[in-house]
Design a protein around this motif. Sequence first.
Motif, PDB file in Angstrom:
ATOM      1  N   MET A  96       0.802  -1.226   0.000  1.00  0.00           N
ATOM      2  CA  MET A  96       0.000   0.000   0.000  1.00  0.00           C
ATOM      3  C   MET A  96       0.840   1.284   0.000  1.00  0.00           C
ATOM      4  SD  MET A  96      -2.979  -0.991  -0.547  1.00  0.00           S
ATOM      5  CE  MET A  96      -4.206   0.252  -0.126  1.00  0.00           C
ATOM      6  N   PRO A  97       1.909   1.389   0.796  1.00  0.00           N
ATOM      7  CA  PRO A  97       2.753   2.590   0.679  1.00  0.00           C
ATOM      8  C   PRO A  97       3.414   2.710  -0.690  1.00  0.00           C
ATOM      9  CG  PRO A  97       3.158   1.473   2.768  1.00  0.00           C
ATOM     10  CD  PRO A  97       2.317   0.547   1.941  1.00  0.00           C
ATOM     11  N   ALA A  98       3.924   1.584  -1.225  1.00  0.00           N
ATOM     12  CA  ALA A  98       4.593   1.624  -2.533  1.00  0.00           C
ATOM     13  C   ALA A  98       3.606   1.975  -3.635  1.00  0.00           C
ATOM     14  CB  ALA A  98       5.259   0.283  -2.815  1.00  0.00           C
ATOM     15  N   ALA A  99       2.396   1.403  -3.565  1.00  0.00           N
ATOM     16  CA  ALA A  99       1.383   1.705  -4.579  1.00  0.00           C
ATOM     17  C   ALA A  99       0.992   3.177  -4.527  1.00  0.00           C
ATOM     18  CB  ALA A  99       0.148   0.828  -4.363  1.00  0.00           C
ATOM     19  N   ALA A 100       0.869   3.725  -3.318  1.00  0.00           N
ATOM     20  CA  ALA A 100       0.515   5.136  -3.179  1.00  0.00           C
ATOM     21  C   ALA A 100       1.589   6.035  -3.782  1.00  0.00           C
ATOM     22  CB  ALA A 100       0.308   5.480  -1.701  1.00  0.00           C
ATOM     23  N   LEU A 101       2.840   5.724  -3.500  1.00  0.00           N
ATOM     24  CA  LEU A 101       3.941   6.521  -4.054  1.00  0.00           C
ATOM     25  C   LEU A 101       3.974   6.411  -5.571  1.00  0.00           C
ATOM     26  CD1 LEU A 101       6.475   8.268  -3.626  1.00  0.00           C
ATOM     27  CD2 LEU A 101       7.782   6.140  -3.403  1.00  0.00           C
ATOM     28  N   GLY A 102       3.810   5.205  -6.089  1.00  0.00           N
ATOM     29  CA  GLY A 102       3.830   5.015  -7.535  1.00  0.00           C
ATOM     30  C   GLY A 102       2.701   5.758  -8.228  1.00  0.00           C
ATOM     31  N   LEU A 103       1.504   5.710  -7.654  1.00  0.00           N
ATOM     32  CA  LEU A 103       0.361   6.411  -8.246  1.00  0.00           C
ATOM     33  C   LEU A 103       0.535   7.926  -8.168  1.00  0.00           C
ATOM     34  CD1 LEU A 103      -2.555   4.192  -6.914  1.00  0.00           C
ATOM     35  CD2 LEU A 103      -1.911   4.508  -9.310  1.00  0.00           C
ATOM     36  N   ALA A 104       1.080   8.406  -7.053  1.00  0.00           N
ATOM     37  CA  ALA A 104       1.308   9.849  -6.914  1.00  0.00           C
ATOM     38  C   ALA A 104       2.245  10.356  -8.004  1.00  0.00           C
ATOM     39  CB  ALA A 104       1.880  10.159  -5.531  1.00  0.00           C
ATOM     40  N   MET A 105       3.250   9.545  -8.312  1.00  0.00           N
ATOM     41  CA  MET A 105       4.198   9.932  -9.354  1.00  0.00           C
ATOM     42  C   MET A 105       3.581   9.776 -10.745  1.00  0.00           C
ATOM     43  SD  MET A 105       7.590   8.137  -7.691  1.00  0.00           S
ATOM     44  CE  MET A 105       8.658   8.586  -9.056  1.00  0.00           C
ATOM     45  N   ALA A 106       2.880   8.674 -10.977  1.00  0.00           N
ATOM     46  CA  ALA A 106       2.307   8.410 -12.300  1.00  0.00           C
ATOM     47  C   ALA A 106       1.223   9.416 -12.660  1.00  0.00           C
ATOM     48  CB  ALA A 106       1.739   6.993 -12.349  1.00  0.00           C
ATOM     49  N   LEU A 107       0.410   9.809 -11.664  1.00  0.00           N
ATOM     50  CA  LEU A 107      -0.679  10.760 -11.910  1.00  0.00           C
ATOM     51  C   LEU A 107      -0.254  12.210 -11.706  1.00  0.00           C
ATOM     52  CD1 LEU A 107      -3.585   8.810 -10.133  1.00  0.00           C
ATOM     53  CD2 LEU A 107      -3.129   8.965 -12.589  1.00  0.00           C
ATOM     54  N   ASP A 108       1.002  12.405 -11.290  1.00  0.00           N
ATOM     55  CA  ASP A 108       1.533  13.757 -11.050  1.00  0.00           C
ATOM     56  C   ASP A 108       0.626  14.528 -10.081  1.00  0.00           C
ATOM     57  OD1 ASP A 108       3.367  15.804 -11.273  1.00  0.00           O
ATOM     58  OD2 ASP A 108       2.412  16.693 -13.037  1.00  0.00           O
ATOM     59  N   LEU A 109       0.322  13.886  -8.951  1.00  0.00           N
ATOM     60  CA  LEU A 109      -0.543  14.535  -7.961  1.00  0.00           C
ATOM     61  C   LEU A 109       0.153  15.736  -7.344  1.00  0.00           C
ATOM     62  CD1 LEU A 109      -2.027  11.485  -5.982  1.00  0.00           C
ATOM     63  CD2 LEU A 109      -3.102  12.790  -7.825  1.00  0.00           C
ATOM     64  N   PRO A 110      -0.588  16.793  -7.022  1.00  0.00           N
ATOM     65  CA  PRO A 110      -0.013  17.910  -6.265  1.00  0.00           C
ATOM     66  C   PRO A 110       0.559  17.394  -4.949  1.00  0.00           C
ATOM     67  CG  PRO A 110      -2.191  18.481  -7.097  1.00  0.00           C
ATOM     68  CD  PRO A 110      -2.007  17.015  -7.371  1.00  0.00           C
ATOM     69  N   PRO A 111       1.569  18.057  -4.389  1.00  0.00           N
ATOM     70  CA  PRO A 111       2.246  17.545  -3.183  1.00  0.00           C
ATOM     71  C   PRO A 111       1.320  17.209  -2.019  1.00  0.00           C
ATOM     72  CG  PRO A 111       3.485  19.353  -4.118  1.00  0.00           C
ATOM     73  CD  PRO A 111       2.214  19.271  -4.903  1.00  0.00           C
ATOM     74  N   THR A 112       0.331  18.058  -1.749  1.00  0.00           N
ATOM     75  CA  THR A 112      -0.539  17.794  -0.604  1.00  0.00           C
ATOM     76  C   THR A 112      -1.402  16.554  -0.830  1.00  0.00           C
ATOM     77  OG1 THR A 112      -2.118  19.386  -1.531  1.00  0.00           O
ATOM     78  CG2 THR A 112      -0.644  20.170   0.201  1.00  0.00           C
ATOM     79  N   LEU A 113      -1.923  16.377  -2.040  1.00  0.00           N
ATOM     80  CA  LEU A 113      -2.726  15.197  -2.334  1.00  0.00           C
ATOM     81  C   LEU A 113      -1.863  13.936  -2.346  1.00  0.00           C
ATOM     82  CD1 LEU A 113      -5.110  16.500  -5.150  1.00  0.00           C
ATOM     83  CD2 LEU A 113      -5.660  16.078  -2.748  1.00  0.00           C
ATOM     84  N   ALA A 114      -0.636  14.059  -2.851  1.00  0.00           N
ATOM     85  CA  ALA A 114       0.277  12.918  -2.843  1.00  0.00           C
ATOM     86  C   ALA A 114       0.581  12.490  -1.408  1.00  0.00           C
ATOM     87  CB  ALA A 114       1.571  13.283  -3.567  1.00  0.00           C
TER      88      ALA A 114
END
Length: 306
Positions: free
Chosen positions: A78-96
């Motif tokens: 779950m932590p790795a998936a969250a980090l990967g999705l944040a990078m892939a979707l280019d989430l803003p820092p607060t949402l990431a």
Amino acid sequence: MKRGSFNQAWIPTALLLVACAAAWLVPQAFVPLKGAIVPALGLIMFGMGLTLTGPQLTAVLRRPRWLLMGIGLQFVVMPAAALGLAMALDLPPTLAAGLILVGTCPGGTASNVVTYLARGDVALSVAMTATSTLLAPLATPWLTLWLAGTRVDVPALAMFGDIVRIVLLPVAAGVLLRRWLTPLAQHLARWLPGLSMLLIAFIVAIILALNHGQLAATGVLVATAVILHNTLGFVLGYLGATLTGAGSAQRRAIAIEVGMQNSGLATTLAIKFLPPLSALPAALFSVWQNLAGLGLAAAWRRGQRP
């Protein structure tokens, strides 16, 4: 479980949807209630403590392999998936940061009910929830600091103290009450599941109200990240259990436990320690994981196998 309880299992999701609709229509009614989030989560954790019994956990501890493997998946996938999705979707820092915080939290108590409905190993699910909750004071703040610390300021030490106060102390109080005042604990245990449903819906409604304006601008992006995050948890949890030789009941329990997070804890920590928008992924995750979890349980009950 009584006949018809599978239909009743949709009640938490219905409450969540009603609460979200109310928060969206009249956010000003919920914003002043922000201070009630921490006490509400404490009550939920107290209820979890009341449900923990020695025989349930002893049965699992005789087979620690699946417990240890499931917990490992919980705090890796779950932590790795969250980090990967944040990078892939280019989430803003607060949402990431908010999505990563969801990923580093322990399993949620709703996973135990969903595991039962899915004909999974309930004792394993309960043991995983309890163990990941006990590990949360260390795992959640330090994993969040490591993975999200470059995006937002993460006060890991203060977060550690709050998790102990909000999670571990109420759980311990519930366990002790069940041990020393069993009749009272059994009476309370009949009421606390329903109360927990209401409190979870209450917490999510407050978070949505606090982020009402931002949700209109970022809703689709956050929803996409949340749905993918939850789906990856289910899929990778099931795959990991399968590759290590777990039986069908254990695979289902581990998949559900990995995919369903304690989003109430994530929203509470985000509100207190991160920018307000960081709580939005956890609030949406709370709604979506119940819908997805119950749908998955229904599919498995019909004999469909992934």
